[in-house]
Design a protein around this motif. Sequence first.
Motif, PDB file in Angstrom:
ATOM      1  N   LEU A   8     -10.226   1.070  -7.135  1.00 39.02           N
ATOM      2  CA  LEU A   8     -10.716  -0.279  -6.780  1.00 39.02           C
ATOM      3  C   LEU A   8     -12.266  -0.201  -6.416  1.00 39.02           C
ATOM      4  O   LEU A   8     -12.628   0.681  -5.511  1.00 39.02           O
ATOM      5  N   THR A   9     -13.290  -0.633  -6.792  1.00 34.64           N
ATOM      6  CA  THR A   9     -14.931  -0.863  -6.999  1.00 34.64           C
ATOM      7  C   THR A   9     -15.022  -1.764  -5.438  1.00 34.64           C
ATOM      8  O   THR A   9     -14.159  -2.273  -4.683  1.00 34.64           O
ATOM      9  N   PRO A  10     -15.507  -0.891  -4.961  1.00 38.75           N
ATOM     10  CA  PRO A  10     -15.996  -0.788  -3.066  1.00 38.75           C
ATOM     11  C   PRO A  10     -16.444  -3.179  -3.008  1.00 38.75           C
ATOM     12  O   PRO A  10     -15.907  -4.058  -3.242  1.00 38.75           O
ATOM     13  N   LYS A  11     -16.934  -3.287  -4.390  1.00 39.12           N
ATOM     14  CA  LYS A  11     -17.483  -4.846  -4.500  1.00 39.12           C
ATOM     15  C   LYS A  11     -16.355  -5.877  -5.145  1.00 39.12           C
ATOM     16  O   LYS A  11     -16.523  -6.711  -4.499  1.00 39.12           O
ATOM     17  N   ARG A  12     -15.368  -5.488  -5.722  1.00 39.67           N
ATOM     18  CA  ARG A  12     -13.945  -5.933  -6.100  1.00 39.67           C
ATOM     19  C   ARG A  12     -14.042  -6.698  -4.742  1.00 39.67           C
ATOM     20  O   ARG A  12     -12.899  -7.486  -4.508  1.00 39.67           O
ATOM     21  N   TRP A  13     -13.417  -4.508  -4.352  1.00 41.44           N
ATOM     22  CA  TRP A  13     -12.998  -5.184  -2.567  1.00 41.44           C
ATOM     23  C   TRP A  13     -12.711  -5.910  -1.913  1.00 41.44           C
ATOM     24  O   TRP A  13     -12.019  -7.032  -1.433  1.00 41.44           O
ATOM     25  N   ILE A  14     -14.383  -6.284  -1.353  1.00 41.19           N
ATOM     26  CA  ILE A  14     -14.725  -6.399  -0.513  1.00 41.19           C
ATOM     27  C   ILE A  14     -14.700  -8.263  -0.766  1.00 41.19           C
ATOM     28  O   ILE A  14     -14.191  -8.768   0.114  1.00 41.19           O
ATOM     29  N   GLU A  15     -15.206  -8.631  -1.902  1.00 41.69           N
ATOM     30  CA  GLU A  15     -14.795 -10.412  -3.228  1.00 41.69           C
ATOM     31  C   GLU A  15     -13.449 -10.460  -2.619  1.00 41.69           C
ATOM     32  O   GLU A  15     -12.973 -12.071  -2.121  1.00 41.69           O
TER      33      GLU A  15
END
Length: 197
Positions: free
Chosen positions: A9-16
Amino acid sequence: MSGSNSFSLTPKRWIESTNAVGIISKTGRYGGTFAHKDITFEFATWLSAEFKFYLIKEFQRLKDDENNRLNLEWSLQRTISKINYHIHTDAIKESLIPKEITRQQAGFVYANEADLLNVALFGITAKEWRDGNPSRTGNIRDYATLEQLVVLSNMESINALLIEQGLSQSERLLQLNRVAIMQMKSLIESKAIKRLK
């Protein structure tokens, strides 16, 4: 599976998707993923058992260094206390020991004055402490806290002055006990001392 470290899971997607706080992901030339150190350590220990091992070993090393530093401070205070003891014994020699007595008699005077300080600070004599602690080696002062050693060092200097002023032993005991109580309260409540511990 999301429970294994093969889950992606990409960090950006996880943050969002989680509205994460403490982690930032930027794209571009100076981009990257940045996180609070606690998040970083947790992620790295999950990712690598070797990193977790090194982190634990480093923590243990830092705690050992801290303990060694505190022991050094204790030794320093014990040394200062011993130096002040010489000032104390010189005052006893000049003011309390009569001329032409044996070394054994002089020893009783020194021990008596040392016990004056013990009673003022610890509430007991050296003999009472030894009788109550038969399995321990050394003396009561070897088991004193850092705060007690600081106060003891101060009391030795104060007692030397009180001896030179000609106060009786009972008067000095009362004054030294008041000093011990006041200084111990002050040190125990001190924020600086609490930070050392």
